[in-house]
Design a protein around this motif. Structure first.
Motif, PDB file in Angstrom:
ATOM      1  N   HIS A 136      23.728  41.942  54.826  1.00 18.45           N
ATOM      2  CA  HIS A 136      24.935  42.483  55.462  1.00 18.45           C
ATOM      3  C   HIS A 136      24.684  43.970  55.686  1.00 18.45           C
ATOM      4  O   HIS A 136      24.585  44.745  54.746  1.00 18.45           O
ATOM      5  CB  HIS A 136      26.146  42.263  54.549  1.00 18.45           C
ATOM      6  CG  HIS A 136      27.450  42.656  55.170  1.00 18.45           C
ATOM      7  ND1 HIS A 136      28.669  42.205  54.687  1.00 18.45           N
ATOM      8  CD2 HIS A 136      27.759  43.471  56.217  1.00 18.45           C
ATOM      9  CE1 HIS A 136      29.641  42.715  55.417  1.00 18.45           C
ATOM     10  NE2 HIS A 136      29.109  43.496  56.350  1.00 18.45           N
ATOM     11  N   GLN A 171      25.312  39.657  58.873  1.00 14.55           N
ATOM     12  CA  GLN A 171      26.611  40.297  59.067  1.00 14.55           C
ATOM     13  C   GLN A 171      26.416  41.782  59.374  1.00 14.55           C
ATOM     14  O   GLN A 171      25.505  42.415  58.835  1.00 14.55           O
ATOM     15  CB  GLN A 171      27.490  40.168  57.818  1.00 14.55           C
ATOM     16  CG  GLN A 171      27.835  38.742  57.420  1.00 14.55           C
ATOM     17  CD  GLN A 171      28.798  38.709  56.244  1.00 14.55           C
ATOM     18  OE1 GLN A 171      29.935  39.159  56.321  1.00 14.55           O
ATOM     19  NE2 GLN A 171      28.322  38.186  55.128  1.00 14.55           N
ATOM     20  N   THR A 224      28.762  45.475  59.739  1.00 14.62           N
ATOM     21  CA  THR A 224      30.016  46.205  59.639  1.00 14.62           C
ATOM     22  C   THR A 224      29.775  47.641  60.109  1.00 14.62           C
ATOM     23  O   THR A 224      29.054  48.387  59.453  1.00 14.62           O
ATOM     24  CB  THR A 224      30.565  46.221  58.203  1.00 14.62           C
ATOM     25  OG1 THR A 224      30.900  44.886  57.798  1.00 14.62           O
ATOM     26  CG2 THR A 224      31.827  47.084  58.115  1.00 14.62           C
ATOM     27  N   HIS A 265      33.952  46.955  70.234  1.00 11.17           N
ATOM     28  CA  HIS A 265      33.652  45.781  69.406  1.00 11.17           C
ATOM     29  C   HIS A 265      33.303  44.583  70.285  1.00 11.17           C
ATOM     30  O   HIS A 265      32.348  43.843  70.002  1.00 11.17           O
ATOM     31  CB  HIS A 265      34.857  45.462  68.518  1.00 11.17           C
ATOM     32  CG  HIS A 265      34.614  44.365  67.528  1.00 11.17           C
ATOM     33  ND1 HIS A 265      34.717  43.029  67.867  1.00 11.17           N
ATOM     34  CD2 HIS A 265      34.264  44.398  66.206  1.00 11.17           C
ATOM     35  CE1 HIS A 265      34.449  42.293  66.797  1.00 11.17           C
ATOM     36  NE2 HIS A 265      34.164  43.089  65.798  1.00 11.17           N
ATOM     37  N   ILE A 269      27.946  37.577  62.065  1.00  5.85           N
ATOM     38  CA  ILE A 269      29.334  38.042  62.059  1.00  5.85           C
ATOM     39  C   ILE A 269      29.378  39.539  62.315  1.00  5.85           C
ATOM     40  O   ILE A 269      28.655  40.309  61.684  1.00  5.85           O
ATOM     41  CB  ILE A 269      30.003  37.733  60.703  1.00  5.85           C
ATOM     42  CG1 ILE A 269      30.044  36.224  60.463  1.00  5.85           C
ATOM     43  CG2 ILE A 269      31.420  38.312  60.644  1.00  5.85           C
ATOM     44  CD1 ILE A 269      30.482  35.844  59.052  1.00  5.85           C
ATOM     45  N   HIS A 322      31.960  42.449  61.941  1.00  4.27           N
ATOM     46  CA  HIS A 322      33.252  42.819  61.387  1.00  4.27           C
ATOM     47  C   HIS A 322      33.835  44.007  62.150  1.00  4.27           C
ATOM     48  O   HIS A 322      33.107  44.752  62.812  1.00  4.27           O
ATOM     49  CB  HIS A 322      33.105  43.175  59.904  1.00  4.27           C
ATOM     50  CG  HIS A 322      32.671  42.034  59.044  1.00  4.27           C
ATOM     51  ND1 HIS A 322      33.537  41.057  58.611  1.00  4.27           N
ATOM     52  CD2 HIS A 322      31.445  41.687  58.558  1.00  4.27           C
ATOM     53  CE1 HIS A 322      32.883  40.180  57.874  1.00  4.27           C
ATOM     54  NE2 HIS A 322      31.611  40.530  57.838  1.00  4.27           N
ATOM     55  N   HIS A 350      34.142  46.967  49.193  1.00  4.27           N
ATOM     56  CA  HIS A 350      33.366  45.743  49.429  1.00  4.27           C
ATOM     57  C   HIS A 350      32.032  45.748  48.696  1.00  4.27           C
ATOM     58  O   HIS A 350      31.320  44.739  48.697  1.00  4.27           O
ATOM     59  CB  HIS A 350      33.084  45.573  50.933  1.00  4.27           C
ATOM     60  CG  HIS A 350      34.301  45.520  51.784  1.00  4.27           C
ATOM     61  ND1 HIS A 350      34.255  45.662  53.162  1.00  4.27           N
ATOM     62  CD2 HIS A 350      35.615  45.348  51.465  1.00  4.27           C
ATOM     63  CE1 HIS A 350      35.466  45.585  53.649  1.00  4.27           C
ATOM     64  NE2 HIS A 350      36.315  45.403  52.643  1.00  4.27           N
TER      65      HIS A 350
END
Length: 242
Positions: free
Chosen positions: A81, A106, A108, A128, A149, A151, A162
């Motif tokens: 991530h 992932q 972010t 985004h 993913i 985020h 997190h």
């Protein structure tokens, strides 16, 4: 000759006919200039590839017959991530694109003190959506059938909640490299990378106080996009499938 791969959000079922979405149809007909009878590979993120024959092409309307589906697992064994400080220009796009190719699962985007991108909520949402397209296109190119993913953008201080015990942040003055670290590869591995200029001293203190482990990639100072991609490549080499 490689069969073109196209991402779609539509449900895909073998032995059925399908009218492609407008954007996908436009790409097939006007960009790739494909014709009736040619083969096409579709995927929608469910882990399968769907092989099709083109039935008709009318402007940007393309219909296909789904011949068969094949399951393939070419995902990295690491659940990486990437928490990436938002960078200017096309650097963020490069990080997302190459991160997908390297197996990141992932992403972010982080807003930090030195983040050079200042947008309102509406423009962040458009950004985004654009980044999501970059990720999907990267999956088309590299053969991944599972979409990573993405985020929503989040401020660093909020994102620190997190953090887990498997978290690492890039710091050029760190004394430890990935070769000397034992990570739990069965859990999510978090990689935190600052924007241009890196994390501020206060942010480094805050990240460290939350238990994130500082790591470095040699004696040279790397640009933000280089640091993220090099770190993911090293993790794949030390713990993953390289």
């Amino acid at each position: 000759m490689r069969i073109p791969r196209i991402f779609t959000t539509q449900q895909l079922t073998p032995s059925s006919e399908l009218l492609l979405e407008k954007e996908a149809g436009n790409h097939v007909s006007r960009v790739l200039r494909m014709t009736v009878g040619q083969q096409l590979e579709l995927f929608n993120g469910d882990g399968n590839s769907y092989f099709c024959n083109i039935l008709s092409v009318e402007r940007n309307q393309v219909s296909v017959h789904i011949v068969e589906s094949k399951s393939s697992n070419n995902e990295s064994p690491l659940n990486i991530h990437l928490y990436q400080g938002v960078s200017r220009g096309d650097k963020m796009e490069l990080t997302l694109q190459k991160g997908v190719e390297l197996g990141v699962k992932q992403f972010t985007p982080l807003i930090t003190e030195r983040c050079g991108v200042k947008l309102d909520d509406k423009r962040w949402q458009k950004k985004h959506e654009h980044w999501q397209k970059v990720i999907e296109s990267a999956c088309e190119q590299c053969g991944r059938n599972t979409i990573p993913i993405l985020h929503p953008v989040i401020k660093l201080q909020a994102a620190l909640t997190h953090l887990n015990a498997n978290s690492f942040f890039m710091h050029p003055e760190a004394k430890t490299g990935f070769k000397s670290i034992s990570a739990n590869i069965d859990s999510e591995i978090q990689l935190w990378v600052g924007p241009e200029g890196g994390f501020s001293d206060e942010e480094i203190s805050s990240v460290t106080a939350h238990g994130c482990n500082p790591v470095q990639l040699g004696p040279r100072v790397l640009r933000t996009e280089t640091a993220a991609l090099a770190a993911v490549a090293v993790m794949n080499s030390v713990w993953g499938d390289f």
